[in-house]
Each structure stands twice: as structure tokens, then as C-alpha cells.
Design an enzyme around this catalytic site. Structure first.
Site, PDB file in Angstrom:
ATOM      1  N   CYS A 101      -3.906  -3.198   4.210  1.00  0.00           N
ATOM      2  CA  CYS A 101      -2.726  -4.277   4.701  1.00  0.00           C
ATOM      3  C   CYS A 101      -3.366  -5.941   4.250  1.00  0.00           C
ATOM      4  CB  CYS A 101      -2.886  -4.170   6.261  1.00  0.00           C
ATOM      5  SG  CYS A 101      -2.202  -2.622   6.718  1.00  0.00           S
ATOM      6  N   HIS A 144      -3.129 -10.211  11.541  1.00  0.00           N
ATOM      7  CA  HIS A 144      -2.620  -8.886  11.066  1.00  0.00           C
ATOM      8  C   HIS A 144      -2.430  -8.214  12.500  1.00  0.00           C
ATOM      9  CE1 HIS A 144      -1.803  -5.073   9.272  1.00  0.00           C
ATOM     10  NE2 HIS A 144      -2.834  -4.632   9.918  1.00  0.00           N
ATOM     11  N   GLU A 151       0.746  -1.263  -0.021  1.00  0.00           N
ATOM     12  CA  GLU A 151       0.093   0.138  -0.089  1.00  0.00           C
ATOM     13  C   GLU A 151       0.998   1.118  -0.167  1.00  0.00           C
ATOM     14  OE1 GLU A 151      -1.569   1.347   3.764  1.00  0.00           O
ATOM     15  OE2 GLU A 151      -1.662  -0.983   4.104  1.00  0.00           O
TER      16      GLU A 151
END
Length: 386
Positions: free
Chosen positions: A111, A233, A79
Site C-alpha cells: 500500500c 493509510h 499492488e
């Protein structure tokens, strides 16, 4: 057909900043960083490291000539792209010595990009069993000096080789997905740093985990007890636990202790790197594999991927017999331990060194990494492979 991760490795820049040092400089109680968000060290990328060099350094640490002959697809999740048109994946073909007969694509969704790449790679291998796919997650998280997000910055890359009959992890076919249009984190083209609603983003992360897990349960009839660990994450190491906590409270004490122990093992590397956006989930997976002494072949690992904006996915895989032979424990720990620890003044100086719009720059900062960015000539980035 068994398809999954055959190899995995990561790379971080050669410089880092201790979070207690940053806290003192910012007039903040150090425990707010080290305990509150769970970060000890922040990886800092000098101007000689961008997403391309980080990715190439990560990939070079795991691929061999047999991989070079079989890889026919490069999927690059990021990103923090360096170009509005040219894919960062294209640079990998030359730098890694891959065939020209390769498909190369850059993928973006905050993400989540590398998870999307992993699932696309799985589909490609299903249709082309003799092929291999190189999946890369590479990002540099910057929020600005003295900003609210500064202590959650980081930089690094994870590289994975996806194949049939993988030697590390076989991916399940069943996954659970959830997408909703929310504005929790975004960066317009005209902004140097992201726009973030931190509390709202935390709430969405927690909501998305609940959504995908419950849907996964309905589809598979699995329970948490079917897994040895869940990898999250981790934009900062406490975030995953915020989402997991309501479910942990419903478990037996034995299960709660097991999952908590695995969570701590899976966050060790992230604690010393910071947020690497697309690669954070997979860095956590590497951390789990290389810091846990109890994992065995046949253990099932769950994964929660989240990308602001937002999309979430829960998927799972099973460790393969001999998976420990695919790890790079000594190399990864040396990579983290041998970084130069910066003063705040040095960190701020590095932070302000950027590729500018002049189109002509030369970078003289010392960097002994295998692949570095040495300058820009006629708006073309100049890379050196040692």
C-alpha cells in the site's frame, strides 16, 4: 521552490455492497463490521473495471488540456497489477491523450506504492519545474468469499497532478522513513488472494507509525500541535486510530477533540469504499478536504503511509490559498451515492467473474463508466472509452 499536489480526484466502481447486508449473510453481528472495523459500504469492482479503467476514470475527472501538454511522467502505484511485464502506466498515455514524450512506470510496494510515486514526482519537478507528473494509485482488494478479510475488501483509484506552485497542497521537504523485513501481508505469484497475518500486521502498522513519528519529531522538532489533522493509510477506518490513540491520550482535551474530529472527517469516504490499498491514504486526504468545514489555507496536514512487508513514511504539507477551488465535492458525493447496491447473490456472482487464462473473452455486464474493459482478444485487454 514550492512543489506539491495541484489536483486530486478519485473514482470507484458503479457497484457496491452494504456491510450490514453482508454481515447478515455471513451470520455475523452487523456491528462487528460497521463499528468494529468501521465500514459501512464496500466498493465492488465488476469484471468491466480493472486497475487500468479505475485509474483512467479517476484521471479523466481532473486533467485538462494544459495538463496534457505539461505531463511528462506517469507514475502508477498498485499492488494488484494486471501484467508481470507491461506497466499499467503505459495504458494511461493513450487513454488520457498524453504526449508520447512521457516516462511511464508502475511502482509496487504493497500500500506504499503511491507514496513512493508522490515523492519521486516531487524530485522530478525539482529538476524540471515546467513539467507536471501524473501520480495514480489504483487497486482492487480481494480476499475471497467468506474469508476473514472479506469485510475489508474494496476497489478504487486516486489520481493526482504534481507540479510547481501547486494550488492544493505544498509538500514539505523533510520526511521520515522506516523499513523492516516482516511477513505480515504478501501474495506470491501463484496465489489468487493475499496471505495475511492480520494481528501481526496491525501490530506492525502501530509500530511503524511510532517509529516514523518519533524520528520526524527529532528531525523537525515538530509536535502534533503544529498540525490541523493527520491522515492515515486506512485498510479499514478504525486502523489509523489504533496507532494514533496512545499519542491522543497524551494531548490536552481540546487537541484530542480536534484531531478526533478531523480523523472522522478524513475517514468518511473510506468508510463507504473499503480498502483501496495504495490509494487509501489519499482517499482519506480527499475525504478530509471535502468533509471538513474548518480547514483554511496555511493549515498543516500530516500523512502516515504504510505498506506491508514493510515500509512506513511520515510526511507533511501545507494547504494553499484557494485550495477549496480544486475540490470536486458534488461529483465525488454523486459518484458514491449513485452506485448500484448489490444483493449478496449479485456480489458473489460479480466476484467470480474474472479475466481468465483463455485469452479470449467478451464482457457484456452493463457499465456506464467513461472507461470500461469490454473483453480480451488474443490475450490483449480491450478497453472502450465512451
Amino acid at each position: 521552490m514550492n512543489i506539491g499536489i495541484d489536483k486530486i480526484g478519485f473514482f470507484v466502481p458503479p457497484t457496491a455492497l452494504d456491510m450490514e447486508t453482508l454481515a447478515v449473510a455471513r451470520g455475523v453481528e452487523p456491528a462487528k463490521y460497521t463499528i468494529g472495523i468501521g465500514q459501512s459500504t464496500m466498493a465492488v469492482a465488476p469484471v468491466t473495471q480493472d486497475i487500468v479503467t479505475l485509474a483512467a476514470n479517476a484521471a479523466l475527472s481532473i486533467i485538462d488540456d494544459a495538463d496534457r501538454e505539461s505531463i511528462d511522467m506517469i507514475l502508477f502505484g498498485t499492488e494488484t497489477g494486471i501484467d508481470q511485464s507491461k506497466s499499467a502506466a503505459v495504458y494511461m498515455q493513450r487513454m488520457l491523450g498524453l504526449s508520447n514524450r512521457v516516462r511511464s512506470v508502475e511502482l509496487k510496494h504493497a500500500c506504499y506504492g503511491a507514496t513512493a510515486a508522490l515523492q519521486l514526482a516531487k524530485g522530478h519537478i525539482a529538476l524540471n519545474p515546467s513539467s507536471k507528473v501524473l501520480v495514480i494509485a489504483s487497486d482492487i482488494a480481494k480476499y475471497g468469499l467468506n474469508s476473514g478479510g472479506e469485510p475489508t475488501q474494496g476497489a478504487g483509484a486516486v489520481a493526482m497532478v504534481v507540479s510547481e506552485s501547486p494550488r492544493l497542497l505544498v509538500l514539505d521537504n523533510e520526511t521520515s522513513l522506516f523499513t523492516d523485513d516482516v511477513m505480515d501481508f504478501w501474495r506470491p505469484n501463484y496465489e489468487a488472494y493475499p496471505l495475511v497475518d492480520g494481528q501481526f500486521s496491525n501490530e506492525q502498522y502501530i509500530r511503524f507509525f511510532s517509529e516514523v513519528w518519533k524520528n520526524y519529531q527529532e528531525k523537525t522538532h515538530c509536535e502534533f500541535s503544529d498540525f490541523e489533522a493527520i491522515c492515515f493509510h486506512l485498510p479499514y477506518t478504525k486502523m489509523g486510530m489504533k496507532a494514533f490513540k496512545p499519542f491522543l491520550e497524551e494531548m490536552s482535551e481540546e487537541e484530542r477533540e480536534r484531531f478526533t474530529a478531523r480523523y472522522q472527517e478524513a475517514s468518511i469516504y473510506n468508510r463507504h469504499v473499503g480498502n483501496i490499498y495504495t490509494g487509501s491514504l489519499f482517499l482519506s486526504f480527499i475525504s478530509l478536504l471535502e468533509n471538513s468545514s474548518v480547514l483554511v489555507a496555511g493549515d498543516r496536514i500530516g500523512f502516515f503511509s504504510y505498506g506491508s512487508g514493510a515500509v512506513g513514511e511520515f510526511f507533511a504539507g501545507e494547504l494553499v490559498e484557494g485550495f477549496e477551488n480544486q475540490l470536486h465535492i458534488a461529483e465525488h458525493k454523486a459518484l458514491l451515492e449513485n452506485r448500484k447496491m448489490l444483493t449478496v447473490e449479485e456480489y458473489e456472482e460479480i466476484f467470480m467473474e474474472v479475466v481468465d487464462s483463455s485469452g479470449e473473452q467478451t464482457f457484456t455486464r452493463e457499465d456506464n463508466s467513461p472507461v470500461t474493459l469490454t473483453g480480451v482478444k488474443n490475450h490483449e485487454r480491450q478497453y472502450t472509452i465512451k
